[in-house]
Motif scaffolding. Sequence first.
Motif, PDB file in Angstrom:
ATOM      1  N   MET A  71      66.368 130.612  57.357  1.00 30.33           N
ATOM      2  CA  MET A  71      67.425 130.030  57.258  1.00 30.33           C
ATOM      3  C   MET A  71      68.382 131.096  58.492  1.00 30.33           C
ATOM      4  SD  MET A  71      69.597 128.016  57.279  1.00 30.33           S
ATOM      5  CE  MET A  71      70.598 127.580  58.043  1.00 30.33           C
ATOM      6  N   ASP A  72      68.449 130.981  59.077  1.00 30.89           N
ATOM      7  CA  ASP A  72      69.100 132.737  60.552  1.00 30.89           C
ATOM      8  C   ASP A  72      70.355 131.755  60.705  1.00 30.89           C
ATOM      9  OD1 ASP A  72      67.500 131.552  62.365  1.00 30.89           O
ATOM     10  OD2 ASP A  72      66.563 133.220  62.946  1.00 30.89           O
ATOM     11  N   LEU A  73      70.305 131.930  62.300  1.00 32.39           N
ATOM     12  CA  LEU A  73      71.848 131.588  62.191  1.00 32.39           C
ATOM     13  C   LEU A  73      71.913 130.873  63.858  1.00 32.39           C
ATOM     14  CD1 LEU A  73      74.640 134.301  62.286  1.00 32.39           C
ATOM     15  CD2 LEU A  73      74.488 132.431  60.649  1.00 32.39           C
ATOM     16  N   LYS A  74      70.782 131.318  64.445  1.00 36.44           N
ATOM     17  CA  LYS A  74      70.486 130.658  66.222  1.00 36.44           C
ATOM     18  C   LYS A  74      68.988 131.054  66.746  1.00 36.44           C
ATOM     19  CE  LYS A  74      73.132 134.083  68.367  1.00 36.44           C
ATOM     20  NZ  LYS A  74      74.284 134.054  69.562  1.00 36.44           N
ATOM     21  N   GLY A  75      68.181 131.172  65.420  1.00 30.38           N
ATOM     22  CA  GLY A  75      66.747 131.544  65.941  1.00 30.38           C
ATOM     23  C   GLY A  75      66.886 133.255  66.118  1.00 30.38           C
ATOM     24  N   GLU A  76      67.913 134.026  65.652  1.00 33.66           N
ATOM     25  CA  GLU A  76      67.535 135.361  65.845  1.00 33.66           C
ATOM     26  C   GLU A  76      66.556 136.521  65.020  1.00 33.66           C
ATOM     27  OE1 GLU A  76      70.850 134.995  62.357  1.00 33.66           O
ATOM     28  OE2 GLU A  76      70.009 134.166  64.474  1.00 33.66           O
ATOM     29  N   THR A  77      65.760 135.216  63.755  1.00 35.66           N
ATOM     30  CA  THR A  77      64.203 135.811  62.943  1.00 35.66           C
ATOM     31  C   THR A  77      63.166 135.761  63.975  1.00 35.66           C
ATOM     32  OG1 THR A  77      64.308 133.984  61.825  1.00 35.66           O
ATOM     33  CG2 THR A  77      65.375 135.800  61.461  1.00 35.66           C
ATOM     34  N   VAL A  78      63.160 135.172  64.980  1.00 32.20           N
ATOM     35  CA  VAL A  78      62.115 135.064  66.370  1.00 32.20           C
ATOM     36  C   VAL A  78      60.502 134.590  66.012  1.00 32.20           C
ATOM     37  CG1 VAL A  78      61.098 135.861  68.061  1.00 32.20           C
ATOM     38  CG2 VAL A  78      62.932 136.839  67.577  1.00 32.20           C
ATOM     39  N   PHE A  79      60.510 133.280  66.417  1.00 27.06           N
ATOM     40  CA  PHE A  79      59.162 132.885  65.953  1.00 27.06           C
ATOM     41  C   PHE A  79      58.869 132.370  64.222  1.00 27.06           C
ATOM     42  CE2 PHE A  79      57.867 135.820  69.413  1.00 27.06           C
ATOM     43  CZ  PHE A  79      58.093 135.039  70.125  1.00 27.06           C
ATOM     44  N   ARG A  80      60.213 131.845  63.842  1.00 32.57           N
ATOM     45  CA  ARG A  80      59.830 131.515  62.330  1.00 32.57           C
ATOM     46  C   ARG A  80      60.715 130.442  62.385  1.00 32.57           C
ATOM     47  NH1 ARG A  80      56.744 135.195  62.753  1.00 32.57           N
ATOM     48  NH2 ARG A  80      56.529 136.947  60.903  1.00 32.57           N
ATOM     49  N   PRO A  81      59.507 129.008  61.932  1.00 26.81           N
ATOM     50  CA  PRO A  81      60.596 127.471  62.323  1.00 26.81           C
ATOM     51  C   PRO A  81      62.114 128.152  61.190  1.00 26.81           C
ATOM     52  CG  PRO A  81      58.400 128.111  60.730  1.00 26.81           C
ATOM     53  CD  PRO A  81      58.610 128.855  61.285  1.00 26.81           C
ATOM     54  N   ARG A  82      62.959 127.189  61.714  1.00 26.01           N
ATOM     55  CA  ARG A  82      64.403 126.825  60.965  1.00 26.01           C
ATOM     56  C   ARG A  82      64.267 125.739  60.691  1.00 26.01           C
ATOM     57  NH1 ARG A  82      68.590 126.885  63.522  1.00 26.01           N
ATOM     58  NH2 ARG A  82      69.465 127.482  62.951  1.00 26.01           N
ATOM     59  N   PRO A  83      65.227 125.619  59.280  1.00 25.05           N
ATOM     60  CA  PRO A  83      64.899 124.912  58.049  1.00 25.05           C
ATOM     61  C   PRO A  83      65.526 123.433  58.704  1.00 25.05           C
ATOM     62  CG  PRO A  83      65.827 126.211  56.782  1.00 25.05           C
ATOM     63  CD  PRO A  83      65.576 126.698  58.021  1.00 25.05           C
ATOM     64  N   PHE A  84      66.981 124.303  59.148  1.00 23.16           N
ATOM     65  CA  PHE A  84      68.349 123.682  60.406  1.00 23.16           C
ATOM     66  C   PHE A  84      68.181 123.628  61.403  1.00 23.16           C
ATOM     67  CE2 PHE A  84      72.708 122.744  60.756  1.00 23.16           C
ATOM     68  CZ  PHE A  84      72.804 121.714  60.242  1.00 23.16           C
TER      69      PHE A  84
END
Length: 222
Positions: free
Chosen positions: A61-74
């Motif tokens: 769960m990040d803000l806008k994909g800043e963790t790169v190459f990991r799926p976001r739940p939202f």
Amino acid sequence: MRVTNILPTHPLPEALGPMLVAVLEITWLLAAWPLWRDGTRDAADLLVDVLRLTQPSDPIMDLKGETVFRPRPFYYVLEGITNERIRRGLIADSIPERLIATRTYVAVADNDRFPPRARTFLQENYLPVGRLRVVGRLLTAPAQDGTHSFPFEVQIPARYAIVAESGSVVGWLDGTPYEGARFLAPAPHEFRSASGQGRFALVWAQAVERGFSPFPLRSGSP
């Protein structure tokens, strides 16, 4: 009285003016943003923790994909327009439900760009380890009654470990001897310490196994 003309008798080259402007602009840019200042350090350090802590398939769960190459739940990125639409009720703040449904065990650090409902859920059910947060919580005794009982509730099912700020963990989890990480379902649980006073935390087991801890002296990140 004779006046001497000190001005140049020949016109300045036409390119000199733009050159002076360019020199001034470069000087200003170097003063504002020195080349020796590494503006990417924080982002790089975050990605180091992401790679150490998670697998490529683990959602974060990040803000806008800043963790790169990991799926976001939202689905939506959390920026000004999205948060305003959430505030107006045009987008539902379903982040807590999505975190549970997708079994998202990792989130970025606390930030006021998280909607209020989601932010509260994250603060109550995740705790910092390095530059990220993982599911878990600090365990606190409800009263100093000498029983060393630590009741807590799990919202997101996962393998959890109990860690101590110092020393080993000796006690009972849900009435059975604690011998290491175990799967906990969403429900109330209780840890009873046999090792006396001290601080304890419930932490996502994978974080502990990879060297992370909520207690600074044992933190997995420098």
